[in-house]
Design a protein around this motif. Structure first.
Motif, PDB file in Angstrom:
ATOM      1  N   GLY A  15     -32.422  18.263  28.803  1.00 54.34           N
ATOM      2  CA  GLY A  15     -33.495  17.831  29.686  1.00 54.34           C
ATOM      3  C   GLY A  15     -33.289  18.182  31.143  1.00 54.34           C
ATOM      4  N   ILE A  16     -32.058  18.551  31.532  1.00 55.88           N
ATOM      5  CA  ILE A  16     -31.815  18.890  32.933  1.00 55.88           C
ATOM      6  C   ILE A  16     -32.376  20.284  33.217  1.00 55.88           C
ATOM      7  CG2 ILE A  16     -29.520  19.900  32.546  1.00 55.88           C
ATOM      8  CD1 ILE A  16     -28.668  18.698  35.227  1.00 55.88           C
ATOM      9  N   THR A  17     -33.050  20.439  34.337  1.00 57.38           N
ATOM     10  CA  THR A  17     -33.628  21.735  34.696  1.00 57.38           C
ATOM     11  C   THR A  17     -32.580  22.605  35.386  1.00 57.38           C
ATOM     12  OG1 THR A  17     -34.338  21.024  36.895  1.00 57.38           O
ATOM     13  CG2 THR A  17     -35.863  20.630  35.045  1.00 57.38           C
ATOM     14  N   ALA A  18     -32.868  23.902  35.444  1.00 57.73           N
ATOM     15  CA  ALA A  18     -31.960  24.824  36.126  1.00 57.73           C
ATOM     16  C   ALA A  18     -31.820  24.460  37.600  1.00 57.73           C
ATOM     17  CB  ALA A  18     -32.464  26.257  35.985  1.00 57.73           C
ATOM     18  N   GLN A  19     -32.915  24.010  38.218  1.00 60.98           N
ATOM     19  CA  GLN A  19     -32.870  23.632  39.626  1.00 60.98           C
ATOM     20  C   GLN A  19     -31.949  22.436  39.850  1.00 60.98           C
ATOM     21  OE1 GLN A  19     -36.487  22.057  41.533  1.00 60.98           O
ATOM     22  NE2 GLN A  19     -36.178  23.592  43.153  1.00 60.98           N
ATOM     23  N   HIS A  20     -32.053  21.425  38.980  1.00 58.94           N
ATOM     24  CA  HIS A  20     -31.178  20.253  39.116  1.00 58.94           C
ATOM     25  C   HIS A  20     -29.732  20.610  38.785  1.00 58.94           C
ATOM     26  CE1 HIS A  20     -34.950  17.573  38.523  1.00 58.94           C
ATOM     27  NE2 HIS A  20     -34.687  17.751  39.807  1.00 58.94           N
ATOM     28  N   ALA A  21     -29.532  21.476  37.787  1.00 55.49           N
ATOM     29  CA  ALA A  21     -28.172  21.900  37.445  1.00 55.49           C
ATOM     30  C   ALA A  21     -27.539  22.663  38.609  1.00 55.49           C
ATOM     31  CB  ALA A  21     -28.194  22.763  36.192  1.00 55.49           C
ATOM     32  N   ALA A  22     -28.364  23.374  39.396  1.00 50.57           N
ATOM     33  CA  ALA A  22     -27.840  24.103  40.550  1.00 50.57           C
ATOM     34  C   ALA A  22     -27.244  23.167  41.583  1.00 50.57           C
ATOM     35  CB  ALA A  22     -28.948  24.947  41.181  1.00 50.57           C
ATOM     36  N   TRP A  23     -27.772  21.937  41.665  1.00 51.10           N
ATOM     37  CA  TRP A  23     -27.192  20.984  42.614  1.00 51.10           C
ATOM     38  C   TRP A  23     -25.828  20.502  42.143  1.00 51.10           C
ATOM     39  CZ3 TRP A  23     -29.008  21.419  47.155  1.00 51.10           C
ATOM     40  CH2 TRP A  23     -30.343  21.741  47.360  1.00 51.10           C
ATOM     41  N   LEU A  24     -25.566  20.528  40.818  1.00 54.06           N
ATOM     42  CA  LEU A  24     -24.207  20.260  40.336  1.00 54.06           C
ATOM     43  C   LEU A  24     -23.254  21.356  40.807  1.00 54.06           C
ATOM     44  CD1 LEU A  24     -24.854  19.075  36.655  1.00 54.06           C
ATOM     45  CD2 LEU A  24     -24.063  17.680  38.573  1.00 54.06           C
ATOM     46  N   GLN A  42      -4.335  37.625  40.976  1.00 51.16           N
ATOM     47  CA  GLN A  42      -5.636  37.546  41.643  1.00 51.16           C
ATOM     48  C   GLN A  42      -6.761  37.949  40.689  1.00 51.16           C
ATOM     49  OE1 GLN A  42      -6.504  35.733  44.090  1.00 51.16           O
ATOM     50  NE2 GLN A  42      -5.946  36.930  45.900  1.00 51.16           N
ATOM     51  N   PHE A  43      -6.512  38.944  39.839  1.00 54.71           N
ATOM     52  CA  PHE A  43      -7.491  39.366  38.838  1.00 54.71           C
ATOM     53  C   PHE A  43      -7.872  38.185  37.941  1.00 54.71           C
ATOM     54  CE2 PHE A  43      -8.425  40.755  34.533  1.00 54.71           C
ATOM     55  CZ  PHE A  43      -9.341  41.786  34.696  1.00 54.71           C
ATOM     56  N   PHE A  44      -6.886  37.484  37.429  1.00 47.92           N
ATOM     57  CA  PHE A  44      -7.163  36.385  36.506  1.00 47.92           C
ATOM     58  C   PHE A  44      -7.741  35.164  37.229  1.00 47.92           C
ATOM     59  CE2 PHE A  44      -3.934  38.750  34.009  1.00 47.92           C
ATOM     60  CZ  PHE A  44      -4.737  39.005  32.899  1.00 47.92           C
ATOM     61  N   TYR A  45      -7.266  34.899  38.462  1.00 44.34           N
ATOM     62  CA  TYR A  45      -7.834  33.766  39.188  1.00 44.34           C
ATOM     63  C   TYR A  45      -9.312  33.991  39.489  1.00 44.34           C
ATOM     64  CZ  TYR A  45      -9.712  31.071  42.867  1.00 44.34           C
ATOM     65  OH  TYR A  45     -10.589  30.306  43.577  1.00 44.34           O
ATOM     66  N   VAL A  46      -9.646  35.165  40.035  1.00 40.53           N
ATOM     67  CA  VAL A  46     -11.045  35.431  40.389  1.00 40.53           C
ATOM     68  C   VAL A  46     -11.916  35.412  39.134  1.00 40.53           C
ATOM     69  CG1 VAL A  46     -12.650  37.128  41.351  1.00 40.53           C
ATOM     70  CG2 VAL A  46     -10.469  36.688  42.486  1.00 40.53           C
ATOM     71  N   GLY A  47     -11.397  35.936  38.027  1.00 40.21           N
ATOM     72  CA  GLY A  47     -12.150  35.881  36.781  1.00 40.21           C
ATOM     73  C   GLY A  47     -12.459  34.461  36.359  1.00 40.21           C
ATOM     74  N   ALA A  48     -11.474  33.564  36.499  1.00 43.45           N
ATOM     75  CA  ALA A  48     -11.685  32.156  36.140  1.00 43.45           C
ATOM     76  C   ALA A  48     -12.696  31.498  37.063  1.00 43.45           C
ATOM     77  CB  ALA A  48     -10.353  31.398  36.186  1.00 43.45           C
ATOM     78  N   GLN A  49     -12.536  31.717  38.359  1.00 43.50           N
ATOM     79  CA  GLN A  49     -13.437  31.089  39.337  1.00 43.50           C
ATOM     80  C   GLN A  49     -14.877  31.561  39.161  1.00 43.50           C
ATOM     81  OE1 GLN A  49     -14.363  32.680  43.217  1.00 43.50           O
ATOM     82  NE2 GLN A  49     -13.069  31.102  44.127  1.00 43.50           N
ATOM     83  N   VAL A  50     -15.053  32.872  39.128  1.00 48.96           N
ATOM     84  CA  VAL A  50     -16.400  33.434  39.015  1.00 48.96           C
ATOM     85  C   VAL A  50     -17.029  33.045  37.681  1.00 48.96           C
ATOM     86  CG1 VAL A  50     -17.720  35.586  38.885  1.00 48.96           C
ATOM     87  CG2 VAL A  50     -15.919  35.330  40.595  1.00 48.96           C
ATOM     88  N   GLY A  51     -16.235  33.057  36.613  1.00 48.16           N
ATOM     89  CA  GLY A  51     -16.763  32.715  35.301  1.00 48.16           C
ATOM     90  C   GLY A  51     -17.262  31.282  35.217  1.00 48.16           C
ATOM     91  N   ILE A  52     -16.471  30.344  35.724  1.00 49.12           N
ATOM     92  CA  ILE A  52     -16.880  28.939  35.684  1.00 49.12           C
ATOM     93  C   ILE A  52     -18.139  28.721  36.512  1.00 49.12           C
ATOM     94  CG2 ILE A  52     -16.250  26.605  36.442  1.00 49.12           C
ATOM     95  CD1 ILE A  52     -13.411  27.166  35.535  1.00 49.12           C
ATOM     96  N   TRP A  53     -18.170  29.264  37.724  1.00 50.45           N
ATOM     97  CA  TRP A  53     -19.336  29.055  38.581  1.00 50.45           C
ATOM     98  C   TRP A  53     -20.566  29.786  38.034  1.00 50.45           C
ATOM     99  CZ3 TRP A  53     -16.702  29.856  44.031  1.00 50.45           C
ATOM    100  CH2 TRP A  53     -15.929  28.730  44.319  1.00 50.45           C
ATOM    101  N   SER A  54     -20.355  30.978  37.464  1.00 52.86           N
ATOM    102  CA  SER A  54     -21.491  31.751  36.965  1.00 52.86           C
ATOM    103  C   SER A  54     -22.231  31.033  35.840  1.00 52.86           C
ATOM    104  CB  SER A  54     -21.021  33.120  36.460  1.00 52.86           C
ATOM    105  OG  SER A  54     -20.527  33.907  37.514  1.00 52.86           O
ATOM    106  N   TYR A  55     -21.478  30.341  34.996  1.00 55.56           N
ATOM    107  CA  TYR A  55     -22.087  29.716  33.818  1.00 55.56           C
ATOM    108  C   TYR A  55     -22.195  28.193  33.926  1.00 55.56           C
ATOM    109  CZ  TYR A  55     -21.726  34.248  31.567  1.00 55.56           C
ATOM    110  OH  TYR A  55     -21.863  35.582  31.252  1.00 55.56           O
ATOM    111  N   LEU A  56     -21.924  27.638  35.105  1.00 53.18           N
ATOM    112  CA  LEU A  56     -21.989  26.183  35.240  1.00 53.18           C
ATOM    113  C   LEU A  56     -23.421  25.672  35.051  1.00 53.18           C
ATOM    114  CD1 LEU A  56     -20.462  23.576  35.771  1.00 53.18           C
ATOM    115  CD2 LEU A  56     -20.834  23.908  38.223  1.00 53.18           C
ATOM    116  N   ILE A  57     -24.408  26.361  35.606  1.00 50.90           N
ATOM    117  CA  ILE A  57     -25.807  25.956  35.422  1.00 50.90           C
ATOM    118  C   ILE A  57     -26.168  26.022  33.940  1.00 50.90           C
ATOM    119  CG2 ILE A  57     -28.207  26.535  35.937  1.00 50.90           C
ATOM    120  CD1 ILE A  57     -27.267  27.560  38.666  1.00 50.90           C
TER     121      ILE A  57
END
Length: 413
Positions: A265-274, A241-256
């Motif tokens: 050229g993509i803005t932070a607002q548009h990247a948030a919709w991704l 669970q430690f490693f899974y949550v780390g992977a999930q949170v890490g990917i979502w945290s830095y996806l924008i």
């Protein structure tokens, strides 16, 4: 007497249905708070001119709250029952959200981190109580499927949180200083009001005995934790669970951040919709997973999903461009079943150790704090965000190894 028994059964059934409905609402609420953090990372990075490591401290402060309060939450659940624990968690959640108001007035990044810590302390109480409560509200054989179904509403809250943040916090012309700090006031005030209303609703609603009974005369809680530390299979689940949550949170945290680096050229607002699209896939995966787990062994299915995500994370690591963005967005679908499946596999057969066992699994969420910060550090050192995706790739490999070990032990639910 038979008529009285039928009435009692009907009342218990009605109480159980209402308890499940209200619990599903809790999954929505903490999903809202969790993924609003992903927007805050992008917002604070610009507002306070932060590095990737410093902006990742949003998740470190947040998941440290889970780590610190998971055991107190389990002790509260044991002494006062699940319902009281949930209400206390909601009150702490609302307090943390309200702290965003003075934090924005002070324009203080550390103050915001403290507010997030308080929010997470409340969520630790919610998750410690709500996850096992769903598991006990029905037959044991259907626990994994039932928990996956309840967790399917968690990404609905996540989607709402990111959409709320993209609309009310992020903008095409991002502000700094006091103006940027003020942008977070309205969404967190709204969250606080909704959470307080939900706490009032719970307080006025009758729950089944399984959800409200405490066990003040039970064996020493510390003795329970000592017993858990002698169970290798359980500890392997905590590590997974430690490693899974780390992977999930890490990917979502830095996806924008990743999308902005990969797609000039993509803005932070548009990247948030991704990110919103990614969370939509996560929700679809939860519903698909609930259906698949009624037919297939949970551990084997999780192994397959973890290996797919290993490949997707590696694509994101070596290909900083549209293919990398697509791979990281798609990974959310295959992450969907991991948290609840690991949760159920870890608690299987614990009996009276279930409450302390649940709290230690919630403590494993600290992986989101440790590994997200590590990803930020790697990004800063390498000078490119895609290098940080090596961390979730390794995490998915370890989750696959755990699932391989547990195959055949988490049967169809």
């Amino acid at each position: 007497m038979q008529a009285d028994a039928r009435v009692d059964r009907q009342e218990d059934s009605g109480a159980t249905k209402m308890a499940v409905m209200l619990t599903i609402g809790l999954f929505f609420l903490w999903g809202l708070a969790n993924n609003l953090n992903d927007v805050l990372i992008a917002h604070f990075r610009h507002a306070f001119a932060l590095s990737d490591f410093a902006s990742g401290l949003v998740q470190s402060a947040f998941y440290l709250g889970y780590f610190c309060f998971a055991i107190p939450a389990a002790l509260t659940a044991q002494r006062f029952g699940y319902k009281a624990t949930v209400i206390l968690g909601l009150l702490l959640f609302a307090l943390g959200a309200l702290l965003f108001l003075p934090a924005s007035a002070a324009v203080s990044y550390p103050f915001f981190l403290f507010a997030l810590f308080v929010i997470a302390s409340g969520l630790a109480f919610l998750e410690t109580a709500a996850n096992p409560m769903v598991a006990v509200l029905g037959d044991a054989a259907g626990a994994a499927r039932r928990l996956n179904l309840a967790q399917a509403f968690n990404p609905l809250g996540s989607i709402t949180g990111v959409a709320l943040g993209a609309t009310l916090i992020l903008s095409d012309a991002p502000a700094q200083g006091a103006a940027a700090a003020a942008a977070v006031r309205l969404p967190y005030l709204l969250i606080a009001l909704v959470v307080l209303a939900w706490a009032a609703l719970l307080a006025r609603t009758s729950f089944p005995k399984a959800a409200v009974e405490g066990h003040a005369g039970a064996t020493s809680p510390l003795a329970g934790y000592r017993q858990l530390l002698r169970r290798p299979r359980y500890l392997a689940g905590v590590a997974a669970q430690f490693f899974y949550v780390g992977a999930q949170v890490g990917i979502w945290s830095y996806l924008i951040r990743y999308a902005q680096a990969a797609l000039p050229g993509i803005t932070a607002q548009h990247a948030a919709w991704l990110l919103t699209l990614s969370l939509g896939l996560f929700m679809a995966g939860r519903f698909a997973g609930a259906a698949l787990l009624s037919r297939f062994d949970g551990a084997r299915l999780m192994r397959l999903f973890a290996l797919v995500n290993l490949g997707l994370a590696l694509v994101g690591c070596v290909w900083l461009g549209l293919p990398g963005v697509v791979a990281l967005v798609a990974a959310s679908f295959f992450m969907s079943i991991m948290y609840p499946t690991i949760f159920v596999l870890s608690l299987d057969g614990l009996g009276p150790l279930t409450k302390p066992g649940a709290s230690m699994i919630v403590m494993a969420i600290i992986g989101g704090a440790v590994l997200t910060a590590l990803m930020g550090l790697i990004s800063d050192m390498a000078g490119t965000i895609n290098a940080a995706m090596l961390v979730p790739a390794l995490c998915f490999l370890l989750v696959a190894a755990y699932a391989h070990r547990m195959r055949g032990k988490g049967g169809a639910a």
